[in-house]
Design an enzyme around this catalytic site. Structure first.
Site, short mmCIF file in Angstrom:
data_model
loop_
_atom_site.label_atom_id
_atom_site.label_comp_id
_atom_site.label_asym_id
_atom_site.label_seq_id
_atom_site.Cartn_x
_atom_site.Cartn_y
_atom_site.Cartn_z
N ARG A 1 0.85 -1.18 0.00
CA ARG A 1 0.00 0.00 0.00
C ARG A 1 0.89 1.24 0.00
NH1 ARG A 1 -3.14 -2.62 -1.89
NH2 ARG A 1 -5.21 -3.28 -1.20
N HIS B 1 0.74 -0.17 -10.39
CA HIS B 1 -0.17 -0.98 -9.58
C HIS B 1 -0.57 -2.27 -10.31
CE1 HIS B 1 -3.26 -0.66 -6.08
NE2 HIS B 1 -2.96 -1.91 -6.33
#
Length: 311
Positions: free
Chosen positions: A226, A274
């Protein structure tokens, strides 16, 4: 068995690619369901959800039995006060396999210093022999489903692997640390540090200036977990000072990452968009279908989120 109404409430552009696999998975699970994007809220039994979709107010869904997240991360929805029904996160073999492949590839890349060979100039015949994997210490921060799988894969390649978690864990072949004192010890032995923690109030800004300073000189940071686990300015300062030799970053506080962001322009930062662990419709549909089958059969749901822990 009743025919449950299943609302698809992720981004509309994911509907076409998800509908077929989800219908097939429901049929395979023996569930006859009405899957749609426009069920009236008071008729919905299950919500297939992604936090970046349009649905933010769950209060009209008065008969909903569960919200089934398409993502592993739930930090953007777990504190929603209108979400009072059970929330399940995505734990999917496809997510795990993707993360293991990403982490293994980038650990090997830095371990073997592959970048130096890719950029080698003609005539530069300067051999540099890397250490063997058994002499390279890798630490995985986070020993949940993804972190544990990555730690085991790296240990299988003979890396000297440690893991850190907030609560005690025991993984064969992995040196396990936990708690604040354990975190300091885990970082101090990390030639390569992989961040795979969920984002919670307890883990936000975990890798700040003080903790980055605990890494050995020249350590590598890989963050496919994250974005907010890492204090960006502190990481950039550590890179500029040479305390961290490289950072490979797949997740960011704001996505997409602005083209003006310093990460794009720093010579010792690799940005990936991502992609480390993505919900693939064919595999995540089976997890969703199994939870709907369980809900209709009165069995416990899989992968329920602990609201207090935040994941």
């Amino acid at each position: 068995m009743n025919r449950p109404n299943v609302l698809f409430a992720a981004r509309p552009d994911r509907w076409d690619e998800t509908r077929g696999p989800l219908e097939a998975a429901l049929a395979e699970a023996g569930v006859a369901a009405d899957l749609a994007t426009d069920h009236a809220p008071d008729t919905v039994d299950y919500i297939v959800y992604a936090p970046n979709g349009p649905l933010q107010d769950f209060s009209p869904f008065t008969r909903c039995k569960a919200v089934l997240n398409l993502w592993a991360g739930v930090e953007d929805v777990v504190d929603n006060p209108t979400l009072t029904m059970p929330l399940a996160r995505m734990v999917d073999p496809g997510l795990t396999e993707g993360m293991v492949e990403y982490v293994t590839a980038h650990v090997l890349r830095h371990h073997l210093n592959i970048d130096a060979d890719i950029t080698r100039k003609p005539g530069d015949w300067t051999p540099v022999t890397p250490p063997l994997a058994r002499d390279r210490k890798v630490t995985v921060l986070g020993l949940g489903a993804l972190g544990s799988a990555c730690a085991r894969a790296l240990a299988g390649l003979n890396f000297d692997v440690a893991g850190w978690s907030r609560s005690p864990k025991d993984l064969p072949g992995i040196t396990c640390f936990h708690g604040d004192e354990g975190l300091a010890d885990a970082l101090a032995r990390s030639h390569i540090c992989v961040a795979l923690l969920p984002l919670t109030p307890a883990t936000e800004d975990l890798l700040d200036a003080d903790r980055l300073a605990r890494l050995p000189e020249g350590a590598v940071v890989i963050n496919p977990g994250r974005g907010a686990l890492v204090v960006e300015d502190a990481l950039l300062a550590a890179l500029d000072e040479g305390r961290v030799s490289h950072a490979t970053m797949d997740v960011f506080r704001t996505e997409p990452l602005s083209k003006e962001h310093p990460f794009w322009h720093h010579p010792r930062v690799t940005v990936t968009p991502h992609i480390a662990s993505v919900s693939r419709p064919e595999s995540c549909a089976k997890v969703i279908a199994e939870n709907i089958r369980r809900g209709e059969a009165g069995e416990p749901f899989l992968h329920l989120v602990d609201r207090q822990a935040g994941y």
